[in-house]
Design an enzyme around this catalytic site. Structure first.
Site, PDB file in Angstrom:
ATOM      1  N   TYR A 136       0.830  -1.205   0.000  1.00  0.00           N
ATOM      2  CA  TYR A 136       0.000   0.000   0.000  1.00  0.00           C
ATOM      3  C   TYR A 136       0.865   1.256   0.000  1.00  0.00           C
ATOM      4  O   TYR A 136       0.624   2.199  -0.778  1.00  0.00           O
ATOM      5  CB  TYR A 136      -0.907  -0.019   1.232  1.00  0.00           C
ATOM      6  CG  TYR A 136      -1.868   1.138   1.338  1.00  0.00           C
ATOM      7  CD1 TYR A 136      -3.002   1.203   0.532  1.00  0.00           C
ATOM      8  CD2 TYR A 136      -1.664   2.162   2.269  1.00  0.00           C
ATOM      9  CE1 TYR A 136      -3.904   2.256   0.635  1.00  0.00           C
ATOM     10  CE2 TYR A 136      -2.556   3.215   2.381  1.00  0.00           C
ATOM     11  CZ  TYR A 136      -3.674   3.251   1.564  1.00  0.00           C
ATOM     12  OH  TYR A 136      -4.549   4.298   1.671  1.00  0.00           O
ATOM     13  N   LYS A 179       0.965   4.306  -2.837  1.00  0.00           N
ATOM     14  CA  LYS A 179       0.598   5.683  -2.500  1.00  0.00           C
ATOM     15  C   LYS A 179       1.769   6.639  -2.685  1.00  0.00           C
ATOM     16  O   LYS A 179       1.583   7.810  -3.045  1.00  0.00           O
ATOM     17  CB  LYS A 179       0.060   5.745  -1.064  1.00  0.00           C
ATOM     18  CG  LYS A 179      -1.281   5.032  -0.900  1.00  0.00           C
ATOM     19  CD  LYS A 179      -2.330   5.583  -1.854  1.00  0.00           C
ATOM     20  CE  LYS A 179      -3.697   4.979  -1.670  1.00  0.00           C
ATOM     21  NZ  LYS A 179      -4.699   5.519  -2.603  1.00  0.00           N
TER      22      LYS A 179
END
Length: 247
Positions: free
Chosen positions: A155, A159
């Site tokens: 993740y 991002k």
């Protein structure tokens, strides 16, 4: 602040931050496309809320990780509203594991949605944004992309990757007058945070100078500003909305 005459696509708009953005845009007069993958009933609830407030909206199903599905979504949107003005790449998911325990499938699925989905949607609507009078690309990142977070290597990588993507697209859009910016929220009171244990939430709060988690409204107002004409001289930026957490 008005978004009259603007057509705005919000991916992952059936809940959480995406829902808040879609409803905010609707209240500001935009025609809103509520994208969802599987939460059909929730997406229709968002559309109903926008229409009840006097706005116009449609739900459109598409898995952002599927390029063909996104292309079909783009055609459906143009059939109803014409070319779009604003794209908010909000859709994303987490599959949390320590890196040692993370399977290739765990890694790849998050890449496919959180980065691949941004490519698919931006590529499908790119010409619309280029040609729009007030074209806006808005990527929703996270403080996790800035700081990293234990158990979220997949993740955090996606991002963080949005920062470089946003900056590059901003440079490529600049000659057209359209902009690309990135909003990087901190920890927000959504279903995703609800899945975090109370003990871990307490540890996170200790790192936030404002001593509270964000409400969805704390994020949507920033996104609304970036989507509007008042932000026309801002591009390639990362807006950290995280309660004062360090970079």
């Amino acid at each position: 602040m008005t978004l009259d005459t603007q057509t705005c696509v919000v991916t992952g708009a059936s809940r959480g931050i995406g829902r808040g953005i879609a409803e905010e845009f609707g209240e500001c007069g935009a025609d809103v496309v509520v994208n969802y993958r599987s939460s059909e009933a929730a997406a229709h609830d968002v559309v109903d809320a926008i229409e009840d407030a006097g706005g116009r909206a449609i739900p459109v199903q598409a898995d952002v990780a599927d390029y063909d599905a996104v292309q079909a979504m783009a055609e459906e949107v143009r059939d109803v509203f014409g070319p779009i003005d604003v794209l908010v790449n909000n859709a994303g998911l987490t599959i949390d594991r320590t890196f040692k325990n993370m399977s290739h499938e765990d890694w790849q699925r998050v890449m496919d949605v959180n980065l691949g989905g941004v490519y698919n949607c931006t590529h499908s609507f790119f010409d619309d944004i280029v040609e729009a009078e007030c074209g806006r690309l808005i990527n929703i990142s996270s403080v996790v992309g800035q700081q990293g977070n234990y158990g979220q290597s997949n993740y955090a990588t996606t991002k963080s990757g949005l920062f470089g993507f946003t900056r590059t697209i901003a440079l490529e859009l600049a000659r057209t007058g359209s902009t690309a910016n990135c909003v990087a929220p901190g920890f927000v009171q959504t279903d995703m945070l609800d899945d975090v244990s109370d003990h871990v939430q307490e540890q996170i709060l200790e790192r936030i100078p404002l001593e509270r988690f964000a409400e969805v409204d704390d994020i949507t107002g920033i996104v609304r500003f970036v989507a509007g004409p008042e932000s026309s001289y801002m591009t390639g930026q990362i807006l950290a909305v995280n309660g004062g957490m360090e970079w």
